[in-house]
Design a protein around this motif. Structure first.
Motif, PDB file in Angstrom:
ATOM      1  N   TYR A  89       0.833  -1.201   0.000  1.00 32.82           N
ATOM      2  CA  TYR A  89       0.000   0.000   0.000  1.00 32.82           C
ATOM      3  C   TYR A  89       0.873   1.260   0.000  1.00 32.82           C
ATOM      4  O   TYR A  89       0.626   2.200  -0.755  1.00 32.82           O
ATOM      5  N   VAL A  90       1.902   1.267   0.840  1.00 32.60           N
ATOM      6  CA  VAL A  90       2.819   2.408   0.893  1.00 32.60           C
ATOM      7  C   VAL A  90       3.461   2.628  -0.479  1.00 32.60           C
ATOM      8  O   VAL A  90       3.447   3.741  -1.019  1.00 32.60           O
ATOM      9  N   LEU A  91       4.007   1.562  -1.059  1.00 31.66           N
ATOM     10  CA  LEU A  91       4.709   1.697  -2.338  1.00 31.66           C
ATOM     11  C   LEU A  91       3.778   2.081  -3.480  1.00 31.66           C
ATOM     12  O   LEU A  91       4.150   2.864  -4.363  1.00 31.66           O
ATOM     13  N   GLU A  92       2.566   1.566  -3.474  1.00 29.84           N
ATOM     14  CA  GLU A  92       1.572   1.944  -4.486  1.00 29.84           C
ATOM     15  C   GLU A  92       1.311   3.449  -4.421  1.00 29.84           C
ATOM     16  O   GLU A  92       1.238   4.135  -5.446  1.00 29.84           O
ATOM     17  N   ASN A  93       1.186   3.980  -3.204  1.00 24.73           N
ATOM     18  CA  ASN A  93       0.941   5.410  -3.045  1.00 24.73           C
ATOM     19  C   ASN A  93       2.162   6.246  -3.383  1.00 24.73           C
ATOM     20  O   ASN A  93       2.036   7.328  -3.953  1.00 24.73           O
ATOM     21  N   VAL A  94       3.349   5.766  -3.071  1.00 26.32           N
ATOM     22  CA  VAL A  94       4.567   6.490  -3.433  1.00 26.32           C
ATOM     23  C   VAL A  94       4.649   6.606  -4.958  1.00 26.32           C
ATOM     24  O   VAL A  94       4.989   7.673  -5.490  1.00 26.32           O
ATOM     25  N   GLY A  99       5.561   9.425  -8.977  1.00 30.31           N
ATOM     26  CA  GLY A  99       5.726   9.003 -10.360  1.00 30.31           C
ATOM     27  C   GLY A  99       6.672   7.839 -10.555  1.00 30.31           C
ATOM     28  O   GLY A  99       6.956   7.459 -11.682  1.00 30.31           O
ATOM     29  N   LYS A 100       7.174   7.280  -9.469  1.00 27.16           N
ATOM     30  CA  LYS A 100       8.091   6.142  -9.564  1.00 27.16           C
ATOM     31  C   LYS A 100       8.201   5.476  -8.202  1.00 27.16           C
ATOM     32  O   LYS A 100       7.802   6.040  -7.196  1.00 27.16           O
ATOM     33  N   ALA A 101       8.772   4.298  -8.209  1.00 28.90           N
ATOM     34  CA  ALA A 101       9.041   3.589  -6.957  1.00 28.90           C
ATOM     35  C   ALA A 101      10.315   4.164  -6.332  1.00 28.90           C
ATOM     36  O   ALA A 101      11.206   4.635  -7.040  1.00 28.90           O
ATOM     37  N   PRO A 102      10.404   4.125  -5.017  1.00 31.08           N
ATOM     38  CA  PRO A 102      11.627   4.618  -4.375  1.00 31.08           C
ATOM     39  C   PRO A 102      12.779   3.649  -4.577  1.00 31.08           C
ATOM     40  O   PRO A 102      12.577   2.458  -4.783  1.00 31.08           O
ATOM     41  N   ASP A 103      13.985   4.178  -4.519  1.00 27.54           N
ATOM     42  CA  ASP A 103      15.136   3.284  -4.532  1.00 27.54           C
ATOM     43  C   ASP A 103      15.819   3.234  -3.162  1.00 27.54           C
ATOM     44  O   ASP A 103      16.784   2.509  -2.986  1.00 27.54           O
ATOM     45  N   LEU A 104      15.263   3.976  -2.177  1.00 23.14           N
ATOM     46  CA  LEU A 104      15.758   3.907  -0.797  1.00 23.14           C
ATOM     47  C   LEU A 104      14.595   4.038   0.173  1.00 23.14           C
ATOM     48  O   LEU A 104      13.794   4.965   0.056  1.00 23.14           O
ATOM     49  N   LEU A 105      14.507   3.092   1.106  1.00 26.58           N
ATOM     50  CA  LEU A 105      13.518   3.115   2.176  1.00 26.58           C
ATOM     51  C   LEU A 105      14.270   3.459   3.459  1.00 26.58           C
ATOM     52  O   LEU A 105      15.177   2.734   3.855  1.00 26.58           O
ATOM     53  N   VAL A 106      13.894   4.555   4.098  1.00 30.35           N
ATOM     54  CA  VAL A 106      14.608   5.036   5.279  1.00 30.35           C
ATOM     55  C   VAL A 106      13.700   4.921   6.493  1.00 30.35           C
ATOM     56  O   VAL A 106      12.544   5.333   6.450  1.00 30.35           O
ATOM     57  N   SER A 107      14.237   4.367   7.577  1.00 32.02           N
ATOM     58  CA  SER A 107      13.459   4.287   8.813  1.00 32.02           C
ATOM     59  C   SER A 107      14.394   4.118   9.997  1.00 32.02           C
ATOM     60  O   SER A 107      15.582   3.877   9.831  1.00 32.02           O
ATOM     61  N   GLY A 108      13.808   4.253  11.176  1.00 28.88           N
ATOM     62  CA  GLY A 108      14.505   3.846  12.385  1.00 28.88           C
ATOM     63  C   GLY A 108      14.373   2.328  12.445  1.00 28.88           C
ATOM     64  O   GLY A 108      13.467   1.750  11.838  1.00 28.88           O
ATOM     65  N   LYS A 109      15.241   1.678  13.142  1.00 30.16           N
ATOM     66  CA  LYS A 109      15.175   0.217  13.200  1.00 30.16           C
ATOM     67  C   LYS A 109      14.227  -0.192  14.324  1.00 30.16           C
ATOM     68  O   LYS A 109      14.628  -0.367  15.459  1.00 30.16           O
ATOM     69  N   GLU A 110      12.962  -0.296  13.967  1.00 30.71           N
ATOM     70  CA  GLU A 110      11.940  -0.728  14.904  1.00 30.71           C
ATOM     71  C   GLU A 110      11.409  -2.067  14.422  1.00 30.71           C
ATOM     72  O   GLU A 110      11.151  -2.246  13.239  1.00 30.71           O
ATOM     73  N   SER A 111      11.231  -2.989  15.336  1.00 29.62           N
ATOM     74  CA  SER A 111      10.850  -4.346  14.949  1.00 29.62           C
ATOM     75  C   SER A 111       9.553  -4.387  14.151  1.00 29.62           C
ATOM     76  O   SER A 111       9.415  -5.190  13.244  1.00 29.62           O
ATOM     77  N   ARG A 112       8.608  -3.508  14.452  1.00 31.30           N
ATOM     78  CA  ARG A 112       7.329  -3.562  13.737  1.00 31.30           C
ATOM     79  C   ARG A 112       7.456  -3.149  12.281  1.00 31.30           C
ATOM     80  O   ARG A 112       6.569  -3.389  11.482  1.00 31.30           O
ATOM     81  N   PHE A 117       8.325  -4.578   3.960  1.00 27.35           N
ATOM     82  CA  PHE A 117       8.725  -4.700   2.563  1.00 27.35           C
ATOM     83  C   PHE A 117       9.346  -6.049   2.231  1.00 27.35           C
ATOM     84  O   PHE A 117       9.943  -6.206   1.182  1.00 27.35           O
ATOM     85  N   ASP A 118       9.178  -7.045   3.110  1.00 25.93           N
ATOM     86  CA  ASP A 118       9.786  -8.357   2.893  1.00 25.93           C
ATOM     87  C   ASP A 118       9.283  -9.064   1.638  1.00 25.93           C
ATOM     88  O   ASP A 118      10.052  -9.682   0.933  1.00 25.93           O
ATOM     89  N   GLU A 119       7.983  -9.007   1.384  1.00 25.54           N
ATOM     90  CA  GLU A 119       7.408  -9.767   0.279  1.00 25.54           C
ATOM     91  C   GLU A 119       6.915  -8.865  -0.847  1.00 25.54           C
ATOM     92  O   GLU A 119       6.183  -9.305  -1.715  1.00 25.54           O
ATOM     93  N   THR A 120       7.291  -7.611  -0.809  1.00 24.92           N
ATOM     94  CA  THR A 120       6.817  -6.660  -1.800  1.00 24.92           C
ATOM     95  C   THR A 120       7.353  -7.034  -3.174  1.00 24.92           C
ATOM     96  O   THR A 120       8.530  -7.305  -3.338  1.00 24.92           O
TER      97      THR A 120
END
Length: 184
Positions: A89-94, A99-112, A117-120
């Motif tokens: 859902y996130v990637l579809e909206n991005v 106008g394109k898919a991201p080439d970098l996903l940035v986050s804090g390292k939180e277990s949740r 994006f494991d099976e995307t």
């Protein structure tokens, strides 16, 4: 031609309330991305203890801090939890926003966030986990408003935002007893 290692990076957060840890993460990502999309999650939520601020307030804060150096977009929750359906859902909206898919996903390292994006399918993006170097949380920041502790709040807030304190505090105080939330 890209001048930085990544063309499009994304950061997703609720930013309820914004603090220097968020700012550090965004600045880190902006330094290595030509474009940085800041996705404001739970954008439909406001007026609750967990989500006191509406999307427009969060967007205004982000624009006040970063101007046009970041792109800010709303993303309402869809009630699927922290899993690959959420990641899709996130990637579809991005793709719609940018106008394109991201080439970098940035986050804090939180277990949740680890399963988002494991099976995307159809996306090949690097992931950057920005370490938590500032010991603060949005929950703690909301507590500073509730206890009217401006001195502590200032320690974790860019001075550009200090004039927002009374308005933000009023929103948190008004929402503090509303425990209902649709965000996960």
């Amino acid at each position: 031609m890209s001048s930085k290692p990544f063309e499009l990076g994304i950061i997703l957060g609720r930013f309820q309330t914004f603090h220097t840890g968020h700012e550090y993460m965004i600045n880190t990502a902006a330094a290595i991305c030509d474009r940085l999309a800041v996705i404001v999650g739970s954008s439909q939520e406001s007026g609750t203890l967990k989500n006191p601020f509406d999307y427009e307030t969060r967007e205004r804060i982000l624009k006040k801090l970063f101007g046009n150096s970041v792109e800010v977009y709303p993303l309402p929750d869809i009630g699927v939890g922290n899993n690959s359906a959420w990641g899709d859902y996130v990637l579809e909206n991005v793709r719609k926003f940018c106008g394109k898919a991201p080439d970098l996903l940035v986050s804090g390292k939180e277990s949740r966030r680890l399963d988002w994006f494991d099976e995307t399918q159809g996306v090949s993006a690097a992931e950057l986990y920005v370490p938590k170097t500032i010991d603060i949380s949005a929950t703690k920041m909301r507590e500073f408003f509730i206890t009217d502790n401006f001195a502590e709040w200032k320690k974790y807030t860019n001075p550009i935002l200090w004039d927002e304190y009374e308005q933000l505090k009023a929103a948190v105080i008004a929402a503090k007893d509303n425990l209902e939330t649709a965000s996960l």
